[in-house]
Design a protein around this motif. Structure first.
Motif, PDB file in Angstrom:
ATOM      1  N   LYS A   1      36.455  36.842  43.010  1.00 42.60           N
ATOM      2  CA  LYS A   1      35.952  35.303  43.244  1.00 42.60           C
ATOM      3  C   LYS A   1      36.522  34.384  42.199  1.00 42.60           C
ATOM      4  CE  LYS A   1      31.646  36.766  45.714  1.00 42.60           C
ATOM      5  NZ  LYS A   1      30.292  36.689  45.656  1.00 42.60           N
ATOM      6  N   GLY A   2      36.485  33.092  42.472  1.00 45.10           N
ATOM      7  CA  GLY A   2      36.875  32.423  41.307  1.00 45.10           C
ATOM      8  C   GLY A   2      36.253  32.379  40.125  1.00 45.10           C
ATOM      9  N   SER A   3      34.972  32.595  40.290  1.00 41.38           N
ATOM     10  CA  SER A   3      33.875  32.548  39.144  1.00 41.38           C
ATOM     11  C   SER A   3      34.172  33.998  38.336  1.00 41.38           C
ATOM     12  CB  SER A   3      32.506  32.513  39.567  1.00 41.38           C
ATOM     13  OG  SER A   3      32.365  33.854  40.418  1.00 41.38           O
ATOM     14  N   GLU A   4      34.628  35.099  38.953  1.00 48.55           N
ATOM     15  CA  GLU A   4      35.201  36.318  38.414  1.00 48.55           C
ATOM     16  C   GLU A   4      36.395  36.265  37.626  1.00 48.55           C
ATOM     17  OE1 GLU A   4      32.862  39.312  41.078  1.00 48.55           O
ATOM     18  OE2 GLU A   4      34.550  38.489  42.014  1.00 48.55           O
ATOM     19  N   HIS A   5      37.383  35.527  38.355  1.00 47.23           N
ATOM     20  CA  HIS A   5      38.932  35.362  37.772  1.00 47.23           C
ATOM     21  C   HIS A   5      39.107  34.445  36.847  1.00 47.23           C
ATOM     22  CE1 HIS A   5      43.174  34.395  38.036  1.00 47.23           C
ATOM     23  NE2 HIS A   5      43.370  35.914  37.974  1.00 47.23           N
TER      24      HIS A   5
END
Length: 358
Positions: free
Chosen positions: A258-262
């Motif tokens: 997810k964006g929050s992970e990347h």
């Protein structure tokens, strides 16, 4: 940029064929007074040369570079540097049986279709022997970059099913040149070597991945639209023989997050902006951000295998054919310095282009 040239300001134009008299090139954009360490340049060529180990082609070429212009008293003059490497160990007779045969997955058919003529001796211009010129230019680019503290290190990270299970930060990349497969993990390297040898004995070939790390590149290399840094690096790598893929940072692995992970969050280290993680591979918005630039290059198994295969000839007849000659069962060990060279040319070119904005 012509079909035989790469780069904008730091530019290499190469010439020559696998079984012609020589391979060489002209390098433009080398900064005046750059120290030209010919011993270092030759050592880079020695890393690429054939016949260097039991898992490479036995073709015996010294690959000694001869500089013709652009150097005076050990320094670049700022004028074009011309150089040549003479071919001395060709066995063109090995290719007589395929003069009218299209070898599977080679450039034979496409070259014949496009130009109406092809040099069947070792593949002619499509041969990986052309990469000698790239290694010379890359070595000179490295000498320029070293003056700015920029280093480039490539290594074999995967051969067939055997791969490293550590990130480059966990490896001692200084160990890369300590084995013939150029893998920094000795245990994994031994497994890779044994696997390549098994493939060689079966007259087959195998591919894999070369990873590369560029350290200390300045912030600001690359442009935000068509001349993105990762786009030109990708073009550089995909222009190398047998390359089938390029990814930087997490690459395709980013599709699992997810964006929050990347996202790479920013923080301050003194007066320098840093990122807590480096999933972007040192490039954001097509421009270098000062973190390590790292990428992977996928190489296919080389197409030349010494076993019978089905194909067609120039008369349109379906036949079987067996390729002769001396060939690498795995191109990766000798491709490591080629990946470094193309990375160095790309970074040197972007640095010169970037100076126009200063």
């Amino acid at each position: 940029m012509s079909a035989n040239s790469f780069g904008t300001l730091f530019k290499l134009t190469s010439f020559g064929e696998s079984h012609g008299k020589a391979v060489g090139g002209i390098i433009e954009g080398v900064l005046p007074n750059t120290l030209i360490d010919e011993d270092f340049i030759q050592s880079e060529l020695d890393r690429r040369r054939p016949g260097q180990s039991a898992i490479t082609t036995p073709r015996n070429e010294e690959d000694k570079v001869e500089f013709l212009s652009g150097i005076f008293e050990g320094k670049a003059t700022g004028t074009p540097i011309a150089f040549v490497i003479w071919n001395k160990d060709q066995r063109s007779k090995d290719y007589g049986n395929i003069a009218d045969v299209y070898r599977p997955s080679h450039a034979d058919y496409t070259y014949q279709s496009k130009y109406g003529i092809r040099d069947y001796r070792g593949g002619g211009r499509s041969s990986a022997r052309e990469t000698i010129a790239r290694v010379v230019a890359g070595a000179i680019a490295k000498l320029m970059l070293q003056q700015q503290g920029i280093t480039i290190q490539a290594f074999t990270s995967k051969v067939g099913p055997i791969q490293l299970d550590k990130s480059y930060e966990e490896l001692d990349l200084a160990n890369t040149e300590n084995n013939i497969v150029r893998c920094p993990d000795t245990t994994i390297a031994d497994k890779m070597i044994n696997y390549i040898d098994e493939v060689r004995k079966s007259k087959d070939s195998v591919g894999g991945i070369i990873s590369c790390v560029i350290k200390n590149a300045p912030v600001g290399l690359g442009d935000p639209v068509f001349n993105k840094l990762h786009a030109t690096l990708g073009q550089a790598m995909l222009s190398i023989n047998a390359v089938k893929g390029f990814e930087y940072g997490l690459g395709f692995g980013a599709t699992n997050l997810k964006g929050s992970e990347h996202n790479d969050e920013f923080y301050m280290e003194g007066d320098r902006v840093r990122t807590k993680t480096n999933r972007s591979g040192g490039i954001q918005g097509g421009i270098s951000n000062g973190e390590d630039i790292y990428f992977n290059v996928a190489f296919k198994p080389i197409a030349t295998i010494l076993m019978e295969q089905h194909t067609v000839n120039r008369n349109g007849e379906e036949i079987t054919s067996t390729t002769k000659g001396r060939h690498d069962p795995c191109v990766l060990p000798r491709a490591v310095p080629i990946v470094e060279a193309m990375a160095a040319i790309t970074i040197a070119d972007h640095i010169l282009v970037n100076k126009m904005y200063r």
